[in-house]
Structure formats: C-alpha cells, structure tokens
Design an enzyme around this catalytic site. Sequence first.
Site, PDB file in Angstrom:
ATOM      1  CD  GLU A  32      -4.084   1.894   1.974  1.00 15.55           C
ATOM      2  OE1 GLU A  32      -3.166   3.247   1.735  1.00 15.55           O
ATOM      3  OE2 GLU A  32      -4.440   1.787   3.167  1.00 15.55           O
TER       4      GLU A  32
ATOM      5  CD  GLU B  22      -3.164   8.993   4.629  1.00 11.12           C
ATOM      6  OE1 GLU B  22      -2.964   8.689   5.950  1.00 11.12           O
ATOM      7  OE2 GLU B  22      -3.382   8.117   3.646  1.00 11.12           O
TER       8      GLU B  22
END
Length: 376
Positions: free
Chosen positions: A180, A291
């Site tokens: 990520e 997120e």
Amino acid sequence: FFQSPDGDIIDCVHKRKQPALDHPLLKNHKIQRVPPEMPKRLKQEEVRNSMSNEATIKGTPRQWQWQMWHSNGTRCPKGTVPIRRSSVHDVLRAKSLFHFGKKQRGFINPANRRADAPDIVSGNGHEHAIAYTGTTQEFYGARATINVWDPSIEEVNEFSLSQIWILSGSFDGSDLNSIEAGWQVSPELYGDNRPRLFTYWTTDSYEATGCYNLLCAGFVQTNSRIAIGASISPVSQFTANQYDITILIWKDPKLGNWWMGLGDNTLIGYWPAELFTHLADRATMVEWGGEVVNSRANGQHTSTQMGSGHFPEDGFGKSSYFRNLEVVDADNSLSSVRGISTLAENTNCYNIRSSYNKEWGTFFYYGGPGNNPRCP
C-alpha cells in the site's frame, strides 16, 4: 540530520544500514542496483497531461520542493537515505511496542458485499470509499494521481488515508498479502494533523508482519531525496489551488521486486520479493480510495473526514479525487483500468462516484464529513 519546519527530524542513514536489511528474510539480500524496467504505456493510451484547468491543478513539482523538510534546500548526501526519526512520544502513543507502526486489521473484502447487503461496519470500525478491480484478473502493478488534502481527525487513535492497495491471497484466511502507498493523516503515528507520504505492507492480513514506512524491516529505500512519512506541502484548498501526487507500484519483471515510483519517473524504493508469499507471484486485486477509523468515541459516528471532508457530488475543487487509474499487466504495460466497481459501507458518511473522460481516464471523487444528521 536535518530539523524540518514541521518539527520532524530527518536522519541521513547509509543505504546499507537502513532498517529493511535487518529482516530475517533479507539476510542475504543485495540491494537492487540495476534500475527496474519501467512499465510501458500501451501506444493507443497516451495520457495527455495537458490538464484542462492548468491554473488550478498542480502536480508534484519537478524540483521536489513538496516535502516540508526540503524547505531550506536540504538533501541527504548520495549513498544515504532520509529516514524520519521516531520520537519517544511517537512510540508512547501506540497501544504497545508491538502495535507501533502497524495497521489494525480493518480491511474489507468487496467480493463479500452483495448489492443488497445491509450497511455493516467492516473490521474494527474501519470505513472505506473505494474503487476496485474484478477478482478474476492478474495484476502486476497500479498507478493513480491522488488529490492531497488535510482532513481533520476527531480522536488521536483515528486516521484518514487515501491510497492504492495491491492485494493477493485470501481475505478470509490469515495469509492476505498487501502492498500500500498514498497519503495519510494520523495523529497517533506522527503526532500532528499533516498529510504525509506513506507506505505499508503485510503478508498475514495485518496480524504480525509488516508496518508503515520504515518503522520495521522490509521496504528498501533507494532515493536520497524523498523521506517516507514526511509531510506533503502545499495541500489543496477549498475552491482554490488543487495539488496531487502520482504513485506507481509495480513488479519489476527483471528481479521480481515490487517498486514504488512517484511523479513521472522518480523511484523511491522497493518491497523485496522475498517478503511475500502470494505477491511473490502477482496481485489478484487492486483497490484505490479512502479509509478512516470510526472509533465511535462518544457513542456517535466520528467526525473524522475522508478526502477533503466533502461528498463526491461537490466535484472539482471541493471534493477529493483519484484520476488516471491504471493497472500494469503481465507484459509490464500500463493501461487505463475499465470496468471498476465502487464500494462505500455507509454512503451517508462517506461516498464515492466514478466516471471516465479523455483527460482524466478512469477517475472518481470520494470522501465525506463523517458525522452529520444522516450519519449519527
């Protein structure tokens, strides 16, 4: 070392003495010196970066004045890598030494969410607004240009991030591999509310392996000018100048390491193939988006913002975007991703809207304010 205007201390560490190489799987690892093979662009896909609103969008500036510690013209010498120093306070804010620099398990398996599924909050109060690829394909990388904002965070242990996920393995088991990168605001990790460039990796569904940035052994940095975890400046302003960063993550066909590039062709470093199980081969899903952590501290939904804190329908200059979403295929070619799905667990709190046009390819607006009358 350098003292940055935002309070960070940046150490210049000899590249062979960086934390990555302490990893047991990297005992015999030789830092990759041959440049990786950059992904080719499929010819019919030439992306025109002649932005239609030149004045208002500013990409990553060529001269790399976009990390705060660069402001006095500071650079680390060749052969060293800049590493943000963790303070005692950084460690003390974590639940424990084991938890320091780790993400709490809070991923979402889009495949499990039927269209008629009730709005459930996914693992550990993490909420998402993401675009994702189908699960039957094979991927060797992904790229996107990400709008940078400074969303406000309600509780110190909450965060807001905007990132690319490269995934392989099973969502249900304990062997999910993830790579990520993006920007995040995390008071717990950094002690402030500034957006910062970050990386993450795990090979066991966020249980014990992996961490943010260089907080554990794993990611090998090769760039002497960019500090991972350092704050990004300037950031976008409401109905004013918009700033974005372009991130590319791809698997070097020569040596199999997963590389990270920034902007047009600046290499930051790589995640060695040895770290991974499923990703040693390829990725099976790519996700892009936001997120946040919703800890419901006062028994109500957090007011931690995602993206700019505005819903997607507000559009350019108000809502945050990801543009020019691309994937890398087996022969190391980049192409615009088509047919993405989108998902937000609670659209009254955070949402996402995707679209396509010539300039921005596949793109989406995403985010929201969290707590509001429709998101109690």
